[in-house]
Design an enzyme around this catalytic site. Structure first.
Site, mmCIF file in Angstrom:
data_model
loop_
_atom_site.group_PDB
_atom_site.id
_atom_site.type_symbol
_atom_site.label_atom_id
_atom_site.label_comp_id
_atom_site.label_asym_id
_atom_site.label_seq_id
_atom_site.Cartn_x
_atom_site.Cartn_y
_atom_site.Cartn_z
ATOM 1 N N GLU A 1 24.448 -19.577 0.446
ATOM 2 C CA GLU A 1 24.269 -20.370 2.452
ATOM 3 C C GLU A 1 23.018 -20.287 1.969
ATOM 4 O O GLU A 1 22.434 -18.985 2.648
ATOM 5 C CB GLU A 1 25.234 -19.762 2.944
ATOM 6 C CG GLU A 1 25.384 -21.042 3.920
ATOM 7 C CD GLU A 1 26.365 -21.091 5.153
ATOM 8 O OE1 GLU A 1 27.441 -20.624 4.409
ATOM 9 O OE2 GLU A 1 26.394 -21.501 5.920
ATOM 10 N N GLU B 1 31.486 -12.051 2.290
ATOM 11 C CA GLU B 1 30.178 -12.309 2.903
ATOM 12 C C GLU B 1 29.569 -10.818 2.145
ATOM 13 O O GLU B 1 30.489 -9.627 3.051
ATOM 14 C CB GLU B 1 30.099 -13.000 3.970
ATOM 15 C CG GLU B 1 30.869 -13.648 4.450
ATOM 16 C CD GLU B 1 29.739 -14.400 5.869
ATOM 17 O OE1 GLU B 1 29.373 -13.866 7.143
ATOM 18 O OE2 GLU B 1 31.061 -16.047 5.912
ATOM 19 N N ASP C 1 39.202 -17.586 2.961
ATOM 20 C CA ASP C 1 38.032 -16.195 3.389
ATOM 21 C C ASP C 1 38.595 -15.295 3.883
ATOM 22 O O ASP C 1 39.858 -15.551 5.208
ATOM 23 C CB ASP C 1 37.410 -17.749 4.957
ATOM 24 C CG ASP C 1 36.100 -17.758 4.188
ATOM 25 O OD1 ASP C 1 35.205 -16.887 3.619
ATOM 26 O OD2 ASP C 1 35.757 -18.013 5.028
ATOM 27 N N ASP D 1 36.326 -19.614 7.391
ATOM 28 C CA ASP D 1 36.116 -18.456 8.178
ATOM 29 C C ASP D 1 35.937 -20.135 9.425
ATOM 30 O O ASP D 1 35.889 -20.280 10.691
ATOM 31 C CB ASP D 1 36.242 -17.461 9.423
ATOM 32 C CG ASP D 1 35.094 -17.687 8.471
ATOM 33 O OD1 ASP D 1 33.851 -18.284 7.724
ATOM 34 O OD2 ASP D 1 34.364 -16.002 8.222
ATOM 35 N N SER D 2 35.007 -20.818 7.846
ATOM 36 C CA SER D 2 33.980 -22.455 9.746
ATOM 37 C C SER D 2 35.051 -22.697 10.539
ATOM 38 O O SER D 2 35.182 -23.554 11.425
ATOM 39 C CB SER D 2 33.268 -22.797 9.072
ATOM 40 O OG SER D 2 34.406 -23.882 7.611
ATOM 41 N N LYS E 1 37.928 -15.158 -0.255
ATOM 42 C CA LYS E 1 36.329 -15.386 -0.624
ATOM 43 C C LYS E 1 35.831 -13.971 0.837
ATOM 44 O O LYS E 1 36.047 -13.938 2.101
ATOM 45 C CB LYS E 1 35.510 -16.114 -0.022
ATOM 46 C CG LYS E 1 33.632 -16.873 0.162
ATOM 47 C CD LYS E 1 33.284 -17.928 0.413
ATOM 48 C CE LYS E 1 33.392 -18.178 1.775
ATOM 49 N NZ LYS E 1 32.552 -17.803 2.635
HETATM 50 O O1 KIV Z 1 33.420 -20.911 6.655
HETATM 51 C C1 KIV Z 1 33.252 -21.341 5.630
HETATM 52 O O2 KIV Z 1 33.257 -22.806 5.590
HETATM 53 C C2 KIV Z 1 32.302 -21.411 4.514
HETATM 54 C C3 KIV Z 1 31.245 -22.129 3.768
HETATM 55 C C4 KIV Z 1 30.546 -23.051 4.455
HETATM 56 C C5 KIV Z 1 31.074 -21.994 2.193
HETATM 57 O O3 KIV Z 1 31.920 -19.693 4.098
#
Ligand code: KIV
Length: 303
Positions: free
Chosen positions: A184, A117, A85, A46-47, A115
């Site tokens: 992280e 968090e 994500d 989600d970056s 994934k």
């Molecule tokens: O969203 C993302 O790119 C991430 C990574 C930096 C682990 O969660």
């Protein structure tokens, strides 16, 4: 083509002491290149809210956007395992919603796992998603979706209490069925302890060398943004420089009238004498001319 990487491959890599190589990807072209470069795991992070959309956090990213980018990356990845994500508020409200949204990433985005968090407070959510046969990667430490709670993007787990809580969270996620864990923004000593305490692999970003694997945002490692250089990022290329130089040369040639030259232009068939264009009537579609020259694939699509 080498065998597709699965969550079982990643477990074997940890057992044999081989490092796991993970990188983010947001589109099919980058996915193809990074896959060919040897990535074991492509994370549709989600970056993308920050590096693709230009937002100042990951919070505005939606499920529809994650599905869209996941599907593109999955089309480009041949060998790498693709992780999608779960964005902010797609899994926090209830395990029920989390399962539905994880299911969307798998069914519509074609990812191999998801994934999320958070620590022990999400153990039931992880359990519910895993029960639906969707593998889950956890994410502890600096968790960007909690930016307001953390008071900024700050290293986590520096004191003993916080370190103990993170270790407990890691164990709870493993127990709930997570198959791997991103660490992280964590001190390297704590990342080492967590890595040694778990059977599942840890993948670090700003967490030192003792993790079972590493992940970086692809734009960071490729040097796309000269203004962004946190301590944990190493630039392995200077694409910002390469791109501005290539684009600058292109613009100069366009302005000078030297591009396109004959080599990059199409020729009319022999004996064609051009006259002023005849308007094509409404509903009339120009058929391809006899012997039409095919351009082939366009826009750099893989052929
Ligand atoms: O969203 C993302 O790119 C991430 C990574 C930096 C682990 O969660």
């Amino acid at each position: 083509m080498k065998d597709k990487v699965t969550i079982h491959t990643l477990k074997r890599l940890k057992q044999s002491g081989q490092k796991i190589c993970m990188v983010t990807a947001y589109d099919a072209t980058f996915a193809r290149i990074l896959d060919e470069g040897g990535a074991d795991v492509l994370l549709v992070g989600d970056s993308l809210g920050m590096v693709i959309q230009g937002q100042d956090s990951t919070l505005p990213v939606t499920m529809d956007q994650m599905v869209y980018h996941s599907a593109a990356v999955s089309r480009g990845a041949k060998r790498a395992h693709v992780v999608g994500d779960l964005p902010f508020m797609s899994y926090q409200v209830s395990p029920h919603e989390a399962v539905r949204n994880a299911g969307r990433l798998v069914a519509e985005g074609n990812v191999g796992s998801v994934k999320l968090e958070g620590g022990a407070e999400f153990a039931d959510t992880v359990r519910a998603i895993v029960r639906a046969s969707i593998p889950v990667m956890g994410h502890l430490g600096l968790t960007p979706q909690s930016v307001h709670k953390m008071g900024g993007y700050v290293v986590q787990g520096r004191d003993e209490d916080a370190a103990r809580r993170m270790l407990d969270d890691a164990l709870a996620l493993e127990e709930a069925g997570a198959y791997a864990l991103v660490l992280e923004g964590v001190p390297l000593e704590l990342a080492r302890t967590i890595t040694q305490s778990l059977k599942i692999p840890t993948i670090g970003i700003g967490a030192g060398k003792h993790c079972d694997g590493q992940v970086l945002v692809c734009y960071d490692l490729l040097g796309m943004n000269p203004d962004f250089k946190p301590k944990f990022v190493k630039r392995f290329a200077n694409l910002h420089g390469n791109i501005t130089e290539a684009a600058g040369t292109y613009f100069s040639e366009v302005r000078a009238g030297t591009f396109p030259d004959e080599d990059h232009s199409f020729k009319a068939n022999k004996n064609v004498r051009l006259v002023a264009a005849t308007p094509v009537g409404p509903g009339v579609v120009d058929a391809p001319a006899e012997g039409a020259e095919k351009v082939g694939a366009i826009y750099g699509a893989p052929v």
